[in-house]
Design a protein around this motif. Sequence first.
Motif, PDB file in Angstrom:
ATOM      1  N   VAL A 125       1.010  -1.108   0.058  1.00 40.70           N
ATOM      2  CA  VAL A 125      -0.180  -0.009   0.027  1.00 40.70           C
ATOM      3  C   VAL A 125       1.005   1.220   0.108  1.00 40.70           C
ATOM      4  O   VAL A 125       1.928   1.354   0.869  1.00 40.70           O
ATOM      5  N   VAL A 162      -4.022   1.650  -3.025  1.00 43.73           N
ATOM      6  CA  VAL A 162      -4.519   2.285  -1.622  1.00 43.73           C
ATOM      7  C   VAL A 162      -5.073   1.318  -0.693  1.00 43.73           C
ATOM      8  O   VAL A 162      -5.311   1.674   0.329  1.00 43.73           O
ATOM      9  N   HIS A 163      -5.173  -0.005  -1.101  1.00 40.99           N
ATOM     10  CA  HIS A 163      -5.657  -0.968  -0.091  1.00 40.99           C
ATOM     11  C   HIS A 163      -5.064  -2.510  -0.594  1.00 40.99           C
ATOM     12  O   HIS A 163      -5.080  -2.797  -1.738  1.00 40.99           O
ATOM     13  N   HIS A 164      -5.101  -3.217   0.488  1.00 42.28           N
ATOM     14  CA  HIS A 164      -4.737  -4.688   0.267  1.00 42.28           C
ATOM     15  C   HIS A 164      -5.834  -5.511   1.342  1.00 42.28           C
ATOM     16  O   HIS A 164      -5.691  -4.849   2.554  1.00 42.28           O
ATOM     17  N   ASP A 165      -6.346  -6.283   1.010  1.00 37.91           N
ATOM     18  CA  ASP A 165      -7.508  -7.175   1.720  1.00 37.91           C
ATOM     19  C   ASP A 165      -6.629  -8.638   1.847  1.00 37.91           C
ATOM     20  O   ASP A 165      -6.310  -9.349   1.012  1.00 37.91           O
ATOM     21  N   TRP A 186      -5.639  -6.525  -4.534  1.00 40.87           N
ATOM     22  CA  TRP A 186      -4.860  -5.198  -4.085  1.00 40.87           C
ATOM     23  C   TRP A 186      -5.965  -4.242  -5.087  1.00 40.87           C
ATOM     24  O   TRP A 186      -6.117  -4.272  -6.297  1.00 40.87           O
ATOM     25  N   ASP A 190      -9.339  -2.804  -9.055  1.00 42.39           N
ATOM     26  CA  ASP A 190      -9.111  -4.074  -8.557  1.00 42.39           C
ATOM     27  C   ASP A 190      -7.912  -4.798  -9.507  1.00 42.39           C
ATOM     28  O   ASP A 190      -8.227  -5.235 -10.539  1.00 42.39           O
ATOM     29  N   SER A 197     -13.989  -4.477  -2.561  1.00 47.93           N
ATOM     30  CA  SER A 197     -14.156  -4.567  -1.365  1.00 47.93           C
ATOM     31  C   SER A 197     -13.138  -3.897  -0.694  1.00 47.93           C
ATOM     32  O   SER A 197     -11.976  -3.879  -0.815  1.00 47.93           O
ATOM     33  N   PHE A 198     -13.587  -2.899   0.301  1.00 47.57           N
ATOM     34  CA  PHE A 198     -12.905  -2.231   1.121  1.00 47.57           C
ATOM     35  C   PHE A 198     -13.077  -2.570   2.605  1.00 47.57           C
ATOM     36  O   PHE A 198     -12.812  -1.808   3.540  1.00 47.57           O
ATOM     37  N   GLY A 199     -13.360  -3.704   2.840  1.00 49.85           N
ATOM     38  CA  GLY A 199     -13.247  -4.177   4.263  1.00 49.85           C
ATOM     39  C   GLY A 199     -13.296  -5.587   4.329  1.00 49.85           C
ATOM     40  O   GLY A 199     -13.264  -6.426   4.957  1.00 49.85           O
TER      41      GLY A 199
END
Length: 187
Positions: free
Chosen positions: A64, A92-95, A101, A124, A185-187
């Motif tokens: 990130v 900006v995000h990794h789940d 990513w 994504d 998905s952000f969470g």
Amino acid sequence: MGMTSLRPGLAVSLAAALGEDPGGVFAAIGAGSGAVAPDDECIRFEELGYSVSERSYRESEPAVGDVATAGGEFFDSEGNRIARDSGRMQIVHHDPATEHWVAFTRVSYEFEDGGTARSMGFVDLNDQLTGSRVVIYIVGTGGRYLGKVGTLSWVIESTMSAKARMVLCARPLEKCCDTGFSSISFG
């Protein structure tokens, strides 16, 4: 948290939270409504070839905050260059649960006919790298594109090429353009 489609309202909020929306791309897309323009008022580029001509990124495991830059050219089916682009992407995000990513991308376009446009959106990276169609918003900023909104979508063919589709029309966006957005998905 489930998957969330990034429609204009959510995209505006996320872009504002990140301090991103140079040129008001999301604001232009989210604002206004009205009659759909006839097809002759839409600008459609189908079956474009895209070739990366320059890129810069950190060659290690992604993290990130990583930033990549790239530039390339769009060609029609006869091999005529339609536009050049230059852009920036930041993870900006990794789940960790799904190993997906997410990156925020913003790109400027200069068309051969003198027009300009900008696009931005959340991508994504897993979808992009596995050959799924990825879609982001685009807004015309000059020439015959000025004030038109739409989508840019692409499917990666290799690390240096893709097939793309670009549509810019009058509003409302949902009635003119490819809005098959990837869910992120952000969470």
